[in-house]
Write an enzyme that holds these catalytic residues in place. Structure first.
Site, PDB file in Angstrom:
ATOM      1  CE  LYS A  22      -4.390 -13.215  -4.877  1.00  0.00           C
ATOM      2  NZ  LYS A  22      -4.479 -12.169  -3.883  1.00  0.00           N
ATOM      3  CG  ASN A  23      -0.763 -11.682  -5.014  1.00  0.00           C
ATOM      4  OD1 ASN A  23      -1.980 -11.450  -5.046  1.00  0.00           O
ATOM      5  ND2 ASN A  23      -0.162 -12.131  -3.924  1.00  0.00           N
ATOM      6  CB  CYS A 116      -6.395  -6.116   5.765  1.00  0.00           C
ATOM      7  SG  CYS A 116      -5.987  -7.656   4.942  1.00  0.00           S
ATOM      8  NE  ARG A 121      -2.294  -6.243   3.176  1.00  0.00           N
ATOM      9  CZ  ARG A 121      -2.704  -6.993   2.160  1.00  0.00           C
ATOM     10  NH1 ARG A 121      -3.840  -7.659   2.256  1.00  0.00           N
ATOM     11  NH2 ARG A 121      -2.003  -7.075   1.050  1.00  0.00           N
ATOM     12  CG  ASP A 309       1.373 -14.128   0.186  1.00  0.00           C
ATOM     13  OD1 ASP A 309       0.974 -13.589   1.240  1.00  0.00           O
ATOM     14  OD2 ASP A 309       1.456 -13.524  -0.898  1.00  0.00           O
ATOM     15  NE  ARG A 401     -10.528 -11.810  -2.236  1.00  0.00           N
ATOM     16  CZ  ARG A 401     -10.562 -10.641  -1.638  1.00  0.00           C
ATOM     17  NH1 ARG A 401     -11.119 -10.541  -0.457  1.00  0.00           N
ATOM     18  NH2 ARG A 401     -10.048  -9.591  -2.202  1.00  0.00           N
TER      19      ARG A 401
HETATM   20  N1  EPU Z   1       3.592  -1.498   4.373  1.00  0.00           N
HETATM   21  C1  EPU Z   1       3.655  -0.313   5.037  1.00  0.00           C
HETATM   22  N2  EPU Z   1       3.300   0.833   4.348  1.00  0.00           N
HETATM   23  C2  EPU Z   1       2.905   0.786   3.046  1.00  0.00           C
HETATM   24  C3  EPU Z   1       2.847  -0.440   2.380  1.00  0.00           C
HETATM   25  C4  EPU Z   1       3.205  -1.596   3.085  1.00  0.00           C
HETATM   26  O1  EPU Z   1       4.017  -0.237   6.207  1.00  0.00           O
HETATM   27  O2  EPU Z   1       2.601   1.847   2.492  1.00  0.00           O
HETATM   28  C5  EPU Z   1       3.959  -2.726   5.091  1.00  0.00           C
HETATM   29  C6  EPU Z   1       2.812  -3.723   5.154  1.00  0.00           C
HETATM   30  O3  EPU Z   1       1.940  -3.433   6.235  1.00  0.00           O
HETATM   31  C7  EPU Z   1       3.553  -5.027   5.314  1.00  0.00           C
HETATM   32  C8  EPU Z   1       4.803  -4.806   4.451  1.00  0.00           C
HETATM   33  O4  EPU Z   1       4.954  -3.389   4.358  1.00  0.00           O
HETATM   34  O5  EPU Z   1       3.957  -5.171   6.648  1.00  0.00           O
HETATM   35  C9  EPU Z   1       4.729  -5.397   3.068  1.00  0.00           C
HETATM   36  O6  EPU Z   1       3.535  -4.964   2.425  1.00  0.00           O
HETATM   37  P1  EPU Z   1       3.389  -4.904   0.849  1.00  0.00           P
HETATM   38  O7  EPU Z   1       2.993  -3.525   0.470  1.00  0.00           O
HETATM   39  O8  EPU Z   1       4.581  -5.497   0.208  1.00  0.00           O
HETATM   40  O9  EPU Z   1       2.130  -5.855   0.605  1.00  0.00           O
HETATM   41  P2  EPU Z   1       1.051  -5.688  -0.533  1.00  0.00           P
HETATM   42  O10 EPU Z   1       1.690  -5.213  -1.751  1.00  0.00           O
HETATM   43  O11 EPU Z   1      -0.116  -4.957   0.014  1.00  0.00           O
HETATM   44  C10 EPU Z   1       1.338  -8.043  -1.592  1.00  0.00           C
HETATM   45  C11 EPU Z   1       0.469  -9.237  -1.848  1.00  0.00           C
HETATM   46  C12 EPU Z   1       0.205  -9.958  -0.542  1.00  0.00           C
HETATM   47  C13 EPU Z   1       1.551 -10.352   0.081  1.00  0.00           C
HETATM   48  C14 EPU Z   1       2.431  -9.118   0.267  1.00  0.00           C
HETATM   49  C15 EPU Z   1       3.812  -9.442   0.787  1.00  0.00           C
HETATM   50  C16 EPU Z   1      -0.883  -8.528  -3.715  1.00  0.00           C
HETATM   51  C17 EPU Z   1      -2.214  -8.174  -4.246  1.00  0.00           C
HETATM   52  N3  EPU Z   1      -0.800  -8.792  -2.407  1.00  0.00           N
HETATM   53  O12 EPU Z   1       0.604  -7.201  -0.717  1.00  0.00           O
HETATM   54  O13 EPU Z   1      -0.522 -11.121  -0.884  1.00  0.00           O
HETATM   55  O14 EPU Z   1       1.330 -10.969   1.318  1.00  0.00           O
HETATM   56  O15 EPU Z   1       2.576  -8.450  -1.002  1.00  0.00           O
HETATM   57  O16 EPU Z   1       4.481 -10.280  -0.096  1.00  0.00           O
HETATM   58  O17 EPU Z   1       0.077  -8.616  -4.470  1.00  0.00           O
HETATM   59  C18 EPU Z   1      -2.027 -12.888  -0.568  1.00  0.00           C
HETATM   60  O18 EPU Z   1      -1.856 -13.160  -1.762  1.00  0.00           O
HETATM   61  O19 EPU Z   1      -2.623 -13.653   0.221  1.00  0.00           O
HETATM   62  C19 EPU Z   1      -1.497 -11.617  -0.053  1.00  0.00           C
HETATM   63  C20 EPU Z   1      -1.924 -11.062   1.075  1.00  0.00           C
END
Ligand code: EPU
Length: 432
Positions: A22-23, A116, A121, A309, A401
């Protein structure tokens, strides 16, 4: 609404096939906006988040069809660049539409994502990156207005307090492939979903170097073309089966997952005494019957560290592993919503800051519990499978989801699990 009823105690045995990730699909679907030509995406799981992403792309003007199981075709010929709040608020990942809209349309209006359940996030790193390449961004009325007419490639450092950002890296990549000049992304995420996206972009004509590393170099091109792309398997789904086999003491073959996607989990399993073999390039064999797991400490980290995850599922396993284990969450320090529900099943877990101190027990007992998010739901399913007695899980739309047919797949492995309408729940268990 549906609920899951699980009669615990069955040992999982047999073979299970992993679905597409999915991701990985979400940024791949977003990337279809980078070209006016048709893009075919294969190995797409049947999930509500995917159907929702398709709906968003249609709202932007793309033609989106699901012509065979797992196969989607997107043609984004005439598109608009506004993603409204009504859609974005339903799925945070829709923020990854910004990158392709900036690249192709030279600007966008995208609603700011809200709160969230797994904790704060922010998207400050995405915005910092876009500003660094010359985008002008204003936030007004809950929308981010981005003007990318003067965008130009440059050095961008994408690291933050919690390490790299997966969606932020995807966003900057998708903007940079159609931005003039050379963009160098430092501290880029290298979760397998990012090299997968790079591979697709390269097939579309993008020029990217350093794929799979923390340092990506992108040379902007004038336009991209269509392609066919097969998304990678879901490492988190695969990891959930690995943990399930260990928890129930069964022997499970997990097909369709290369072991290097799950190095940190396999290492923890081996430290816990559960052998995980890799008989060929895309198969894992978990010998849960070999030994009951021993306690281990886990710290979540960006890839190739232990994935956040899989943290909830690991807590479920360690709650049923006699002895003391400590699970520390370094990506989302508040991501412990599964803990109160596991406690309802008899787990002895104390939260201390970003750590769960788990005093593993010999048994958990089935109970009515409530899913709060995707991975917490998976943890409750695993706990239900290994607990004594009956577990009822409500709000399983969270599970739907991100896990394709999880209940069917566990049933094939011998679990006693069924999906029922909530009206079938015993009186007094149903939430108000
Ligand atoms: N962060 C910041 N600023 C930003 C972006 C991220 O501080 O601008 C922080 C976040 O708050 C977090 C860390 O950096 O503490 C990592 O966040 P990241 O941006 O990597 O997460 P994401 O891309 O929003 C994806 C997956 C998540 C998974 C995370 C970490 C998708 C759609 N979501 O989220 O998946 O937990 O990477 O690997 O790809 C799930 O599948 O259940 C899920 C939540």
């Amino acid at each position: 609404m549906d609920v899951l009823r699980i009669q615990g105690g069955a040992t999982l045995n047999g073979t299970v096939q992993v679905s597409g990730a999915k991701n990985a699909c979400l940024p791949v679907f977003a990337a279809t906006l980078l070209t006016a030509e048709p893009v075919i995406i294969e190995n797409v799981p049947d999930l509500s988040d995917i159907r929702f992403m398709a709906e968003i792309l249609r709202s932007l003007g793309a033609d989106v069809t699901n012509d065979a199981p797992g196969r989607w075709c997107v043609t984004a010929k005439n598109i608009v660049s506004k993603a409204p709040y009504e859609l974005v608020r339903k799925m945070r990942a829709s923020v990854c539409l910004m990158g392709p809209l900036i690249g192709r349309m030279k600007g966008c209006d995208v609603s700011m994502p809200g709160g969230c359940v797994i904790g704060p996030r922010p998207i400050d790193l995405h915005l910092k990156g876009f500003r660094k390449i010359g985008c002008e961004i204003t936030v007004e009325g809950g929308y981010m207005h981005v003007d990318a007419t003067n965008a130009k490639g440059t050095h961008v450092f994408l690291g933050g307090r919690f390490g790299s950002t997966v969606t932020g890296t995807a966003n900057l990549l998708m903007a940079a492939v159609l931005t003039p000049g050379t963009t160098r992304l430092e501290s880029a995420a290298c979760e397998p979903e990012i090299p997968d996206l790079c591979e697709m972009l390269i097939k579309m004509g993008a020029r990217i170097w350093g794929v799979g590393s923390h340092s990506l170099v992108i040379e902007g091109v004038k336009s991209l073309h269509g392609c066919t792309h097969r998304v990678i398997p879901d490492r988190i789904e695969a990891g959930t089966y690995v943990i399930g086999a260990a928890m129930t003491g069964g022997d499970v073959v997990v097909r369709g997952i290369p072991s290097h996607y799950l190095g940190a989990l396999i290492d923890k399993m081996e430290l816990a005494g559960v052998p995980v073999e890799s008989p060929n390039a895309d198969t894992l064999f978990v010998r849960g019957s070999a030994r009951k797991p021993a306690p281990v400490d886990v710290v979540t980290m960006p890839h190739p560290g232990f994935p956040t995850d899989l943290q909830a599922q690991m807590c479920a396993m360690l709650a049923l592993t006699p002895g003391l284990s400590i699970v520390t969450e370094k990506i989302y320090p508040n991501r412990f919503m599964h803990v109160p529900e596991l406690q309802r099943m008899g787990a002895d877990i104390a939260i201390e800051g970003p750590s769960a101190i788990i005093n593993g027990r010999n048994r958990l007992s089935g109970a009515p519990v409530m899913a709060s998010d995707l991975r917490a739901s998976a943890a409750l399913v695993l706990a239900g499978l290994a607990a004594d007695g009956e577990t009822w899980i409500q709000r399983i739309y969270h599970l739907d989801r991100g896990y394709e047919k999880l209940d069917d797949k566990f049933r094939q492995l011998g679990a006693n699990i069924e999906r029922l309408h909530e009206s079938k729940m015993p009186k007094g268990m149903l939430e108000d």
